[in-house]
Design an enzyme around this catalytic site. Structure first.
Site, PDB file in Angstrom:
ATOM      1  N   GLN A  55       0.921  -1.151  -0.078  1.00 22.88           N
ATOM      2  CA  GLN A  55       0.173   0.084   0.031  1.00 22.88           C
ATOM      3  C   GLN A  55       0.814   1.360   0.136  1.00 22.88           C
ATOM      4  O   GLN A  55       1.750   1.595   0.799  1.00 22.88           O
ATOM      5  CB  GLN A  55      -0.718  -0.107   1.212  1.00 22.88           C
ATOM      6  CG  GLN A  55      -1.951   0.959   1.263  1.00 22.88           C
ATOM      7  CD  GLN A  55      -2.768   0.819   2.564  1.00 22.88           C
ATOM      8  OE1 GLN A  55      -3.208  -0.187   2.800  1.00 22.88           O
ATOM      9  NE2 GLN A  55      -3.259   1.827   3.112  1.00 22.88           N
ATOM     10  N   SER A  58       1.572   6.460   2.330  1.00 24.57           N
ATOM     11  CA  SER A  58       2.203   7.646   3.192  1.00 24.57           C
ATOM     12  C   SER A  58       3.497   8.167   2.647  1.00 24.57           C
ATOM     13  O   SER A  58       4.134   7.368   1.737  1.00 24.57           O
ATOM     14  CB  SER A  58       2.738   7.002   4.546  1.00 24.57           C
ATOM     15  OG  SER A  58       1.707   6.452   5.174  1.00 24.57           O
ATOM     16  N   SER A  90       4.977  -0.869   4.012  1.00 27.45           N
ATOM     17  CA  SER A  90       5.256  -2.423   4.561  1.00 27.45           C
ATOM     18  C   SER A  90       5.128  -3.567   3.133  1.00 27.45           C
ATOM     19  O   SER A  90       4.573  -3.280   2.552  1.00 27.45           O
ATOM     20  CB  SER A  90       4.031  -2.776   5.268  1.00 27.45           C
ATOM     21  OG  SER A  90       3.903  -1.942   6.512  1.00 27.45           O
ATOM     22  N   GLU A 173      -8.993  -1.114   5.770  1.00 23.30           N
ATOM     23  CA  GLU A 173      -7.543  -1.406   6.651  1.00 23.30           C
ATOM     24  C   GLU A 173      -7.831  -1.226   7.795  1.00 23.30           C
ATOM     25  O   GLU A 173      -7.431  -2.339   8.878  1.00 23.30           O
ATOM     26  CB  GLU A 173      -6.419  -0.427   6.291  1.00 23.30           C
ATOM     27  CG  GLU A 173      -5.275  -0.676   6.992  1.00 23.30           C
ATOM     28  CD  GLU A 173      -4.112   0.514   6.649  1.00 23.30           C
ATOM     29  OE1 GLU A 173      -4.375   1.633   6.284  1.00 23.30           O
ATOM     30  OE2 GLU A 173      -3.185   0.167   7.134  1.00 23.30           O
ATOM     31  N   GLU A 294      -4.667   9.069  17.791  1.00 20.20           N
ATOM     32  CA  GLU A 294      -5.133  10.239  17.768  1.00 20.20           C
ATOM     33  C   GLU A 294      -6.203  10.679  16.652  1.00 20.20           C
ATOM     34  O   GLU A 294      -7.457  11.049  17.079  1.00 20.20           O
ATOM     35  CB  GLU A 294      -4.165  11.285  17.546  1.00 20.20           C
ATOM     36  CG  GLU A 294      -3.252  11.450  18.866  1.00 20.20           C
ATOM     37  CD  GLU A 294      -2.264  10.374  19.040  1.00 20.20           C
ATOM     38  OE1 GLU A 294      -1.915   9.686  18.001  1.00 20.20           O
ATOM     39  OE2 GLU A 294      -1.566  10.259  20.029  1.00 20.20           O
TER      40      GLU A 294
HETATM   41  C1  LIG Z   1       4.347  -0.811  11.362  1.00 22.17           C
HETATM   42  C2  LIG Z   1       3.803   0.406  10.505  1.00 22.17           C
HETATM   43  C3  LIG Z   1       3.696   0.175   9.261  1.00 22.17           C
HETATM   44  C4  LIG Z   1       3.156   0.966   8.134  1.00 22.17           C
HETATM   45  N1  LIG Z   1       2.921   0.480   6.899  1.00 22.17           N
HETATM   46  C5  LIG Z   1       2.247   1.287   5.854  1.00 22.17           C
HETATM   47  C6  LIG Z   1       2.265   1.083   4.691  1.00 22.17           C
HETATM   48  O1  LIG Z   1       2.102  -0.357   4.309  1.00 22.17           O
HETATM   49  N2  LIG Z   1       1.758   1.856   3.707  1.00 22.17           N
HETATM   50  C7  LIG Z   1       1.535   3.241   4.121  1.00 22.17           C
HETATM   51  O2  LIG Z   1       1.240   3.948   3.304  1.00 22.17           O
HETATM   52  N3  LIG Z   1       2.157   3.659   5.367  1.00 22.17           N
HETATM   53  C8  LIG Z   1       2.392   2.700   6.169  1.00 22.17           C
HETATM   54  N4  LIG Z   1       2.694   3.285   7.386  1.00 22.17           N
HETATM   55  C9  LIG Z   1       2.636   4.577   7.764  1.00 22.17           C
HETATM   56  C10 LIG Z   1       1.206   5.099   8.443  1.00 22.17           C
HETATM   57  O3  LIG Z   1       0.314   5.219   7.929  1.00 22.17           O
HETATM   58  C11 LIG Z   1       1.874   6.426   9.018  1.00 22.17           C
HETATM   59  O4  LIG Z   1       2.877   6.520   9.951  1.00 22.17           O
HETATM   60  C12 LIG Z   1       0.603   7.035   9.933  1.00 22.17           C
HETATM   61  O5  LIG Z   1      -0.433   7.531   9.075  1.00 22.17           O
HETATM   62  C13 LIG Z   1       1.181   8.468  10.582  1.00 22.17           C
HETATM   63  O6  LIG Z   1       1.537   9.338   9.705  1.00 22.17           O
HETATM   64  P1  LIG Z   1       3.054  10.086  10.082  1.00 22.17           P
HETATM   65  O7  LIG Z   1       4.006   8.990  10.618  1.00 22.17           O
HETATM   66  O8  LIG Z   1       3.479  10.641   8.868  1.00 22.17           O
HETATM   67  O9  LIG Z   1       2.828  11.043  11.487  1.00 22.17           O
HETATM   68  P2  LIG Z   1       2.045  12.438  11.177  1.00 22.17           P
HETATM   69  O10 LIG Z   1       0.932  12.224  10.428  1.00 22.17           O
HETATM   70  O11 LIG Z   1       3.068  13.318  10.945  1.00 22.17           O
HETATM   71  O12 LIG Z   1       1.724  12.363  12.844  1.00 22.17           O
HETATM   72  C14 LIG Z   1       2.567  12.732  13.914  1.00 22.17           C
HETATM   73  C15 LIG Z   1       1.867  12.967  15.137  1.00 22.17           C
HETATM   74  O13 LIG Z   1       0.765  13.826  15.160  1.00 22.17           O
HETATM   75  C16 LIG Z   1      -0.572  13.270  15.430  1.00 22.17           C
HETATM   76  N5  LIG Z   1      -1.466  13.978  14.413  1.00 22.17           N
HETATM   77  C17 LIG Z   1      -1.247  14.353  13.098  1.00 22.17           C
HETATM   78  N6  LIG Z   1      -2.687  14.640  12.679  1.00 22.17           N
HETATM   79  C18 LIG Z   1      -3.332  15.097  13.855  1.00 22.17           C
HETATM   80  C19 LIG Z   1      -4.644  15.637  14.097  1.00 22.17           C
HETATM   81  N7  LIG Z   1      -5.258  16.112  12.796  1.00 22.17           N
HETATM   82  N8  LIG Z   1      -5.185  15.499  15.038  1.00 22.17           N
HETATM   83  C20 LIG Z   1      -4.549  15.107  16.372  1.00 22.17           C
HETATM   84  N9  LIG Z   1      -3.270  14.461  16.141  1.00 22.17           N
HETATM   85  C21 LIG Z   1      -2.673  14.428  15.019  1.00 22.17           C
HETATM   86  C22 LIG Z   1      -0.544  11.974  14.961  1.00 22.17           C
HETATM   87  O14 LIG Z   1      -1.386  11.137  15.846  1.00 22.17           O
HETATM   88  C23 LIG Z   1       1.064  11.672  15.407  1.00 22.17           C
HETATM   89  O15 LIG Z   1       0.880  11.291  16.805  1.00 22.17           O
HETATM   90  C24 LIG Z   1       3.266   2.424   8.382  1.00 22.17           C
HETATM   91  C25 LIG Z   1       3.374   2.637   9.752  1.00 22.17           C
HETATM   92  C26 LIG Z   1       3.958   1.667  10.589  1.00 22.17           C
HETATM   93  C27 LIG Z   1       4.085   2.311  12.033  1.00 22.17           C
END
Ligand SMILES: Cc1cc2nc3c(=O)[nH]c(=O)nc-3n(C[C@H](O)[C@H](O)[C@H](O)COP(=O)(O)OP(=O)(O)OC[C@H]3O[C@@H](n4cnc5c(N)ncnc54)[C@H](O)[C@@H]3O)c2cc1C
Length: 314
Positions: A55, A58, A90, A173, A294
């Site tokens: 997928q 991100s 992933s 998902e 969150e």
């Molecule tokens: C084990 C694992 C597997 C993954 N696999 C995939 C995959 O296969 N494909 C893929 O596309 N992605 C994947 N991801 C990525 C995952 O979808 C993102 O990490 C997730 O959506 C959060 O995005 P970010 O890391 O950019 O954090 P950010 O969006 O930058 O968030 C940072 C912090 O701010 C908080 N935050 C952000 N916006 C808000 C809001 N509006 N209100 C309150 N709090 C907020 C979040 O909760 C978090 O604590 C994976 C992540 C992990 C950990």
């Protein structure tokens, strides 16, 4: 209902079925939004696990804000040239196909200029760089696209109308992850056996373990509701946000209980504490993957409790 009964009977008899993981909810979305030609080409190879899907949502600046993607598609004869970067993908290092959000129109509000594309991960211009995790393993990756050609036939859903398809994927998902108690929490029987072997190790004792086992039963009932909706052919409902959130928290408690019961062995990734050691290093990620806790709380507040929308979301 028949399907649910069959599933329960399989579980009760200890029959393990193939786990398709990320492939499952991406293919489910493609079944919901793809053309007959796409279904003919992609569904059976995915169900047989001949082709694994990843997928590609991100990006470095687009995680929770999944519509903020910059990976762009440029129109060319017969299809699109895709350029950009995804991250945390992933399984990209063993996937044959990827389901990607691509910006095809930068001149409209961000949710309106996205197109969903199925990308051949072996195509020229796709570069996958594994990322090392705390366990030392590499489960997810950075993926770079350099002039990757995607034919029109591999666009899923309408051009510039992909946000609906992307949202459906994220909904599927959540439901899938939330439905995975058996796979992500420590097996209940193992917890009970470890507790019986040395009850004094667990802070909170039998009452804490009992509460945890009751929580697992409760999420099972919530999942029945989602499964019932899916069997009836409905879209993923808002309860997916609840099950995904609760599943992460149950898994954290499962990890904590298992770690206390395993004692000092938990610091090793081998031997008696192997499972707890591994879960300590990986399970926190479940509060991030598939939408952070969150964001799930925001969705529950807005879609189930009817609270006002997050004013910061544009
Ligand atoms: C084990 C694992 C597997 C993954 N696999 C995939 C995959 O296969 N494909 C893929 O596309 N992605 C994947 N991801 C990525 C995952 O979808 C993102 O990490 C997730 O959506 C959060 O995005 P970010 O890391 O950019 O954090 P950010 O969006 O930058 O968030 C940072 C912090 O701010 C908080 N935050 C952000 N916006 C808000 C809001 N509006 N209100 C309150 N709090 C907020 C979040 O909760 C978090 O604590 C994976 C992540 C992990 C950990």
């Amino acid at each position: 209902v028949e399907q649910l009964v069959i599933e329960e009977e399989f579980d009760a008899a200890g029959v393990t079925r193939p786990q398709l993981g990320i492939t499952a909810w991406n293919i489910l979305t493609i079944i919901q939004y793809g053309t007959q030609d796409q279904l003919d080409r992609w569904v059976m190879p995915a169900m047989r696990r001949d082709v694994i899907w990843c997928q590609l949502f991100s990006e470095p600046d687009a995680g929770s804000d999944a519509a903020g993607i910059k990976t762009k598609g440029t129109r060319v004869d017969g299809g699109w040239l895709v350029n950009g970067q995804k991250v945390w993908t992933s399984g990209a290092h063993y996937a044959g196909m990827g389901f990607a959000t691509v910006r095809t129109n930068p001149d409209v509000p961000k949710h309106e200029g996205i197109t969903m594309m199925a990308i051949d991960m072996t195509a020229e211009g796709v570069e996958v760089r594994p990322l090392k995790m705390a366990t030392g393993n590499s489960e997810f990756n950075e993926v770079f696209f350099n002039d990757v050609f995607v034919p029109d036939d591999d666009v899923v859903g309408p051009v510039d109308g992909g946000w609906t398809v992307a949202r459906a994927t994220l909904g599927n998902e959540s439901v899938s992850i939330g439905g995975g108690t058996a796979r992500t929490a420590v097996p209940q029987q193992k917890l009970v056996e470890s507790f019986d072997a040395d009850p004094a190790r667990l802070d909170g004792g039998a009452a804490r373990l009992g509460r945890h086992l009751a929580d697992i039963q409760a999420i099972g009932l919530l999942n029945l509701r989602s499964a019932h909706r899916a069997v009836a052919g409905g879209e993923p409902g808002p309860e997916g946000a609840m099950t995904k959130l609760v599943l992460s928290e149950i898994g954290h408690e499962s990890t904590a209980i298992n770690t206390e019961l395993a004692g000092p062995d938990s610091v090793y990734l081998a031997g008696a504490g192997q499972m707890s050691g591994f879960m300590v290093l990986t399970h926190r990620g479940m509060s991030i993957a598939g939408g952070t806790s969150e964001i799930k709380r925001n969705q529950i507040g807005e879609r189930i409790l009817g609270l006002p929308r997050d004013p910061l979301i544009k």
